[in-house]
Motif scaffolding. Structure first.
Motif, PDB file in Angstrom:
ATOM      1  N   ASP A  24       7.745  13.700 -10.268  1.00 26.83           N
ATOM      2  CA  ASP A  24       6.629  13.224 -11.086  1.00 26.83           C
ATOM      3  C   ASP A  24       6.854  11.804 -11.601  1.00 26.83           C
ATOM      4  O   ASP A  24       5.906  11.034 -11.713  1.00 26.83           O
ATOM      5  N   CYS A  25       8.097  11.452 -11.874  1.00 24.79           N
ATOM      6  CA  CYS A  25       8.382  10.128 -12.418  1.00 24.79           C
ATOM      7  C   CYS A  25       8.076   9.012 -11.422  1.00 24.79           C
ATOM      8  O   CYS A  25       7.987   7.848 -11.807  1.00 24.79           O
ATOM      9  N   HIS A  26       7.873   9.351 -10.142  1.00 27.81           N
ATOM     10  CA  HIS A  26       7.566   8.345  -9.118  1.00 27.81           C
ATOM     11  C   HIS A  26       6.113   8.407  -8.642  1.00 27.81           C
ATOM     12  O   HIS A  26       5.711   7.620  -7.804  1.00 27.81           O
ATOM     13  N   LYS A  27       5.329   9.319  -9.166  1.00 29.20           N
ATOM     14  CA  LYS A  27       3.954   9.514  -8.682  1.00 29.20           C
ATOM     15  C   LYS A  27       3.052   8.310  -8.929  1.00 29.20           C
ATOM     16  O   LYS A  27       2.073   8.126  -8.236  1.00 29.20           O
ATOM     17  N   ARG A  28       3.393   7.461  -9.898  1.00 29.97           N
ATOM     18  CA  ARG A  28       2.565   6.290 -10.197  1.00 29.97           C
ATOM     19  C   ARG A  28       3.072   5.032  -9.494  1.00 29.97           C
ATOM     20  O   ARG A  28       2.543   3.945  -9.722  1.00 29.97           O
ATOM     21  N   GLN A  29       4.073   5.184  -8.648  1.00 30.64           N
ATOM     22  CA  GLN A  29       4.611   4.045  -7.906  1.00 30.64           C
ATOM     23  C   GLN A  29       3.613   3.624  -6.820  1.00 30.64           C
ATOM     24  O   GLN A  29       2.673   4.344  -6.496  1.00 30.64           O
ATOM     25  N   SER A  30       3.872   2.482  -6.220  1.00 24.50           N
ATOM     26  CA  SER A  30       2.999   1.942  -5.172  1.00 24.50           C
ATOM     27  C   SER A  30       3.075   2.799  -3.909  1.00 24.50           C
ATOM     28  O   SER A  30       4.048   3.535  -3.693  1.00 24.50           O
ATOM     29  N   PRO A  31       2.064   2.681  -3.033  1.00 24.68           N
ATOM     30  CA  PRO A  31       2.129   3.373  -1.740  1.00 24.68           C
ATOM     31  C   PRO A  31       3.367   2.971  -0.941  1.00 24.68           C
ATOM     32  O   PRO A  31       3.950   3.818  -0.244  1.00 24.68           O
ATOM     33  N   ALA A  32       3.791   1.714  -1.047  1.00 28.91           N
ATOM     34  CA  ALA A  32       4.983   1.266  -0.320  1.00 28.91           C
ATOM     35  C   ALA A  32       6.215   2.018  -0.801  1.00 28.91           C
ATOM     36  O   ALA A  32       7.028   2.489   0.006  1.00 28.91           O
ATOM     37  N   PHE A  33       6.373   2.130  -2.116  1.00 30.63           N
ATOM     38  CA  PHE A  33       7.518   2.856  -2.678  1.00 30.63           C
ATOM     39  C   PHE A  33       7.496   4.310  -2.209  1.00 30.63           C
ATOM     40  O   PHE A  33       8.505   4.853  -1.776  1.00 30.63           O
ATOM     41  N   LYS A  34       6.328   4.950  -2.334  1.00 29.54           N
ATOM     42  CA  LYS A  34       6.220   6.371  -1.965  1.00 29.54           C
ATOM     43  C   LYS A  34       6.531   6.589  -0.485  1.00 29.54           C
ATOM     44  O   LYS A  34       7.217   7.552  -0.123  1.00 29.54           O
ATOM     45  N   HIS A  35       6.026   5.704   0.370  1.00 33.20           N
ATOM     46  CA  HIS A  35       6.313   5.813   1.805  1.00 33.20           C
ATOM     47  C   HIS A  35       7.819   5.688   2.038  1.00 33.20           C
ATOM     48  O   HIS A  35       8.408   6.474   2.778  1.00 33.20           O
ATOM     49  N   GLY A  36       8.439   4.709   1.395  1.00 39.66           N
ATOM     50  CA  GLY A  36       9.878   4.545   1.512  1.00 39.66           C
ATOM     51  C   GLY A  36      10.628   5.750   0.987  1.00 39.66           C
ATOM     52  O   GLY A  36      11.591   6.216   1.595  1.00 39.66           O
ATOM     53  N   TRP A  37      10.193   6.278  -0.164  1.00 40.02           N
ATOM     54  CA  TRP A  37      10.863   7.440  -0.750  1.00 40.02           C
ATOM     55  C   TRP A  37      10.832   8.625   0.221  1.00 40.02           C
ATOM     56  O   TRP A  37      11.847   9.271   0.443  1.00 40.02           O
ATOM     57  N   LEU A  38       9.657   8.864   0.790  1.00 40.33           N
ATOM     58  CA  LEU A  38       9.540   9.981   1.735  1.00 40.33           C
ATOM     59  C   LEU A  38      10.401   9.757   2.977  1.00 40.33           C
ATOM     60  O   LEU A  38      11.010  10.704   3.484  1.00 40.33           O
ATOM     61  N   ASN A  39      10.497   8.529   3.437  1.00 42.46           N
ATOM     62  CA  ASN A  39      11.364   8.244   4.588  1.00 42.46           C
ATOM     63  C   ASN A  39      12.828   8.463   4.241  1.00 42.46           C
ATOM     64  O   ASN A  39      13.594   8.996   5.052  1.00 42.46           O
ATOM     65  N   GLY A  40      13.230   8.043   3.038  1.00 40.57           N
ATOM     66  CA  GLY A  40      14.601   8.281   2.599  1.00 40.57           C
ATOM     67  C   GLY A  40      14.902   9.771   2.502  1.00 40.57           C
ATOM     68  O   GLY A  40      15.957  10.238   2.929  1.00 40.57           O
ATOM     69  N   ARG A  41      13.964  10.517   1.942  1.00 39.98           N
ATOM     70  CA  ARG A  41      14.131  11.971   1.861  1.00 39.98           C
ATOM     71  C   ARG A  41      14.242  12.583   3.245  1.00 39.98           C
ATOM     72  O   ARG A  41      15.101  13.420   3.516  1.00 39.98           O
ATOM     73  N   ASP A  42      13.367  12.131   4.160  1.00 41.02           N
ATOM     74  CA  ASP A  42      13.402  12.665   5.525  1.00 41.02           C
ATOM     75  C   ASP A  42      14.750  12.401   6.185  1.00 41.02           C
ATOM     76  O   ASP A  42      15.300  13.282   6.849  1.00 41.02           O
ATOM     77  N   ASP A  43      15.283  11.195   6.018  1.00 36.66           N
ATOM     78  CA  ASP A  43      16.585  10.877   6.610  1.00 36.66           C
ATOM     79  C   ASP A  43      17.694  11.701   5.963  1.00 36.66           C
ATOM     80  O   ASP A  43      18.590  12.192   6.655  1.00 36.66           O
TER      81      ASP A  43
END
Length: 73
Positions: A24-43
């Motif tokens: 939840d603490c990252h839900k207001r981040q930019s689309p770029a951040f969220k895309h990166g976060w999901l890629n990091g999680r996937d890796d």
């Protein structure tokens, strides 16, 4: 911060996280951040959520580098 830097920051944050879902603490981040976060999680999980070509295309759209040229009006 540039969109590229936000995406890298999101990736590093997602890779270091222990969460499967975007916290939840990252839900207001930019689309770029969220895309990166999901890629990091996937890796981290070694489980991509989508084909690489789709994720690269999505990143290009987020970064505004789609390569699409428009004819002059």
């Amino acid at each position: 911060m540039s969109a590229e830097a936000e995406m890298v920051n999101g990736y590093l944050t997602g890779y270091a996280s222990s969460s499967i879902d975007l916290p939840d603490c990252h839900k207001r981040q930019s689309p770029a951040f969220k895309h990166g976060w999901l890629n990091g999680r996937d890796d981290r999980e070694r489980n991509p959520r989508e084909r690489g070509s789709v994720l690269r295309a999505r990143a290009e759209i987020i970064l505004g580098n789609s390569g699409v040229t428009h004819a002059p009006a």
